[in-house]
Design an enzyme around this catalytic site. Structure first.
Site, PDB file in Angstrom:
ATOM      1  CB  SER A   1      19.007  -2.456 -53.754  1.00 41.09           C
ATOM      2  OG  SER A   1      18.760  -2.392 -52.366  1.00 41.09           O
TER       3      SER A   1
ATOM      4  CG  ASP B   1      20.186  -9.504 -50.076  1.00 44.33           C
ATOM      5  OD1 ASP B   1      20.060  -8.811 -49.043  1.00 44.33           O
ATOM      6  OD2 ASP B   1      19.785  -9.139 -51.199  1.00 44.33           O
TER       7      ASP B   1
ATOM      8  CG  HIS C   1      21.836  -6.008 -50.706  1.00 45.21           C
ATOM      9  ND1 HIS C   1      20.688  -6.473 -51.315  1.00 45.21           N
ATOM     10  CD2 HIS C   1      21.770  -4.648 -50.771  1.00 45.21           C
ATOM     11  CE1 HIS C   1      19.957  -5.441 -51.713  1.00 45.21           C
ATOM     12  NE2 HIS C   1      20.593  -4.327 -51.405  1.00 45.21           N
TER      13      HIS C   1
END
Length: 318
Positions: free
Chosen positions: A164, A262, A294
């Site tokens: 991320s 995601d 995610h």
């Protein structure tokens, strides 16, 4: 009451009240460094800089205490996620994940603890990450301040890994290595898991996916919140496709991992395609986990897709 009035609501990450109070809704728990009874991996915390406050958690696998003569091991620099505003290198989810990865891949790891927004807005995290890398590189001649790095790390086999926002950091640090160099360090590859990239123009399925609407607005707003002085969502830090130096990425290979559900998925695919077009000479592979969202691998590390992802990453590091 007036002190409950919100200035910003970025649930489920954090809320900021009009009186300036910051309430982090997750990522505040701490797991102490330890010797893990299951894997034998040892960890400890080190201070890299007092001002600004930068630290890291170091990990060495069991093999460092059992193999003789001592073999040098690949060095993994890990950048945690959390939208640049939550989590830390000592968060239980990251401690447990890096611990397991160090055991599986048989690597030495440095998990960087950078300062968080909004108290320390971007580019603080980029500056801290680069300072941490320079500190790591200071051990490449075997005379650094930290014996684990002097003794066990192979500085000719270095990897960056982030998920991320940490994937964003790993990319930007690899680009900085390519543009400026990092003495004593040979960066072999980078692993970007669900990297936090965005941009003004839709890519892939973003223009047709309903999730990209409100999801995209949240992503853009969070970026501006964490980086008030940014030029916007096409800032090269956030949209690598807008970076004229992208072809100078300072490694030989890149593994991009995306997840089907995601909202950031198409950015990961786009990153891989753009790298190839920009004259970068390395090898890039993009893999997609079907049916997952995610950072699913952190939320459910024993699920089949997470196990498959870890195997892929371990192979990449070895």
């Amino acid at each position: 009451m007036s002190n409950e009035e919100l200035a910003y609501d970025f649930s489920p990450l954090l809320k900021v009240y009009k009186d300036g109070r910051v309430e982090r809704l997750k990522g505040t728990d701490i797991a102490p460094p330890s010797t893990d009874p299951k894997t034998g991996v040892q960890s400890k915390d080190v201070v890299i800089s007092q001002e600004p406050a930068i630290s890291a958690r170091l990990y060495i696998p069991k093999s460092t205490t059992t193999s003789s003569p001592q073999t040098k091991l690949p060095l993994l620099i890990y950048f945690h996620g959390g939208g640049f505003c939550i989590e830390s290198s000592s968060s239980p989810v990251y401690h447990n994940y890096v611990n397991a990865l160090v055991s599986e891949a048989n690597v030495v790891a440095v998990s960087v603890d950078y300062r968080l927004a909004p108290e320390h807005p971007l580019p603080a995290a980029y500056e801290d990450s680069w300072a941490a890398l320079k500190w790591v590189a200071s051990h490449s001649d075997g005379n650094g301040s930290e014996d684990w790095l002097n003794s066990f790390a192979d500085f000719q086999r270095v990897f960056f890994y982030g998920d991320s926002a940490g994937g964003n950091l790993a990319h930007n640090m690899a680009l900085k290595v390519g543009c400026e160099g990092l003495a004593g360090v040979n960066l072999i590859g980078i692993v970007l898991v669900h990297p936090y990239f965005w941009g003004t123009e839709p890519v892939g399925e973003e223009s047709t996916t309903p999730a990209a609407g409100p999801g995209g607005e949240f992503i853009s707003a969070l970026w501006r919140f964490t980086y008030p002085s940014t030029s916007g969502t096409d800032d090269p830090f956030f949209n690598p496709g807008k970076d004229s130096k992208l072809g100078e990425l300072g490694c030989e290979k890149v593994l991009v991992c995306v997840a089907e559900k995601d909202v950031l998925k198409d950015r990961g695919w786009h990153y891989g395609e753009t790298l190839k077009k920009r004259g970068w000479k390395g090898v890039v592979e993009v893999i997609e986990a079907k049916g997952e969202g995610h950072v699913f691998h952190l939320e459910d590390p024993t699920c089949d897709n997470a196990v498959a992802l870890e195997k892929k990453i371990v192979a990449f590091l070895n």
